[in-house]
Motif scaffolding. Structure first.
Motif, mmCIF file in Angstrom:
data_model
loop_
_atom_site.group_PDB
_atom_site.id
_atom_site.type_symbol
_atom_site.label_atom_id
_atom_site.label_comp_id
_atom_site.label_asym_id
_atom_site.label_seq_id
_atom_site.Cartn_x
_atom_site.Cartn_y
_atom_site.Cartn_z
ATOM 1 N N ALA A 1 2.704 -23.245 10.563
ATOM 2 C CA ALA A 1 1.342 -23.736 10.800
ATOM 3 C C ALA A 1 0.337 -23.054 9.878
ATOM 4 N N LYS A 2 0.675 -21.835 9.449
ATOM 5 C CA LYS A 2 -0.219 -21.086 8.560
ATOM 6 C C LYS A 2 0.294 -21.037 7.128
ATOM 7 N N ASN A 3 1.406 -21.727 6.858
ATOM 8 C CA ASN A 3 1.998 -21.694 5.508
ATOM 9 C C ASN A 3 2.204 -20.258 5.030
ATOM 10 N N THR A 4 2.724 -19.424 5.906
ATOM 11 C CA THR A 4 2.823 -18.001 5.601
ATOM 12 C C THR A 4 4.162 -17.443 6.064
ATOM 13 N N ILE A 5 4.700 -16.530 5.265
ATOM 14 C CA ILE A 5 5.836 -15.737 5.724
ATOM 15 C C ILE A 5 5.418 -14.272 5.761
ATOM 16 N N TYR A 6 6.174 -13.504 6.524
ATOM 17 C CA TYR A 6 5.864 -12.108 6.728
ATOM 18 C C TYR A 6 7.119 -11.260 6.508
ATOM 19 N N LEU A 7 6.888 -10.003 6.195
ATOM 20 C CA LEU A 7 7.974 -9.027 6.164
ATOM 21 C C LEU A 7 7.475 -7.790 6.894
ATOM 22 N N GLN A 8 7.972 -7.595 8.102
ATOM 23 C CA GLN A 8 7.657 -6.390 8.855
ATOM 24 C C GLN A 8 8.622 -5.302 8.436
ATOM 25 N N MET A 9 8.087 -4.211 7.936
ATOM 26 C CA MET A 9 8.904 -3.114 7.417
ATOM 27 C C MET A 9 8.655 -1.871 8.261
ATOM 28 N N GLY B 1 0.811 -1.197 0.000
ATOM 29 C CA GLY B 1 0.000 0.000 0.000
ATOM 30 C C GLY B 1 0.846 1.248 0.000
ATOM 31 N N LEU B 2 0.181 2.368 0.287
ATOM 32 C CA LEU B 2 0.837 3.671 0.349
ATOM 33 C C LEU B 2 1.086 4.033 1.813
ATOM 34 N N VAL B 3 2.312 4.422 2.113
ATOM 35 C CA VAL B 3 2.660 4.782 3.489
ATOM 36 C C VAL B 3 3.595 5.984 3.459
ATOM 37 N N GLN B 4 3.531 6.801 4.484
ATOM 38 C CA GLN B 4 4.408 7.964 4.569
ATOM 39 C C GLN B 4 5.804 7.549 5.027
ATOM 40 N N PRO B 5 6.806 8.337 4.656
ATOM 41 C CA PRO B 5 8.160 8.048 5.152
ATOM 42 C C PRO B 5 8.175 7.952 6.675
ATOM 43 N N GLY B 6 8.905 6.952 7.166
ATOM 44 C CA GLY B 6 8.949 6.691 8.598
ATOM 45 C C GLY B 6 7.887 5.732 9.083
ATOM 46 N N GLY B 7 6.946 5.408 8.227
ATOM 47 C CA GLY B 7 5.853 4.523 8.601
ATOM 48 C C GLY B 7 6.224 3.053 8.510
ATOM 49 N N SER B 8 5.216 2.218 8.764
ATOM 50 C CA SER B 8 5.422 0.767 8.779
ATOM 51 C C SER B 8 4.353 0.060 7.945
ATOM 52 N N LEU B 9 4.739 -1.100 7.442
ATOM 53 C CA LEU B 9 3.823 -2.003 6.753
ATOM 54 C C LEU B 9 4.250 -3.426 7.074
ATOM 55 N N ARG B 10 3.283 -4.346 7.033
ATOM 56 C CA ARG B 10 3.610 -5.760 7.152
ATOM 57 C C ARG B 10 3.080 -6.489 5.938
ATOM 58 N N LEU B 11 3.974 -7.103 5.199
ATOM 59 C CA LEU B 11 3.597 -7.915 4.057
ATOM 60 C C LEU B 11 3.424 -9.360 4.490
ATOM 61 N N SER B 12 2.492 -10.031 3.823
ATOM 62 C CA SER B 12 2.279 -11.459 4.053
ATOM 63 C C SER B 12 2.374 -12.203 2.730
ATOM 64 N N CYS B 13 2.806 -13.439 2.807
ATOM 65 C CA CYS B 13 2.857 -14.313 1.634
ATOM 66 C C CYS B 13 2.329 -15.673 2.050
#
Length: 115
Positions: free
Chosen positions: A74-82, A10-22
């Motif tokens: 257990a959820k067959n998922t990886i994440y990327l916390q940014m 998504g769109l986030v401001q500089p300094g912000g955070s996002l979490r991606l899932s796969c």
């Protein structure tokens, strides 16, 4: 055959955070080495972070200390916390799964860092 589906961009401001899932379909997910890659317009696709089947992680220098990769078998998922996102983090982020000679890619999710 494994299918990978990314979400969380998504769109986030500089300094912000996002979490991606796969999320991965198929069996043997816990045996897969997984990773996040990104591709900015006009540039090559670069490694962001990887995680092995035993949980060993590796990061690109540009994201060390800001991004964290993790997996939930257990959820067959990886994440990327940014965290502490910068405009130069803007790219399409792709998930990759590897098992022996096989490599699988997701369709990508757009991350835009802008004020």
């Amino acid at each position: 055959q494994v299918q990978l589906v990314e979400s969380g961009g998504g769109l986030v401001q500089p300094g912000g955070s996002l979490r991606l899932s796969c999320a991965a379909s198929g069996s043997r997910f816990s045996s897969y080495a997984m990773g996040w890659y990104r591709q900015a317009p006009g540039k090559q696709r670069d490694l962001v972070a990887t995680i092995t089947s035993d949980g060993t992680t590796n990061y690109a220098d540009s994201v060390k200390g800001r991004f964290t990769i993790s997996r939930d078998n257990a959820k067959n998922t990886i994440y990327l916390q940014m965290n502490s996102l910068k405009p130069e983090d803007t790219a399409v982020y792709y998930c990759k799964g590897s098992y022996f000679i096989w490599n699988y890619w997701g369709q990508g999710t757009q991350v835009t860092v802008s004020s």
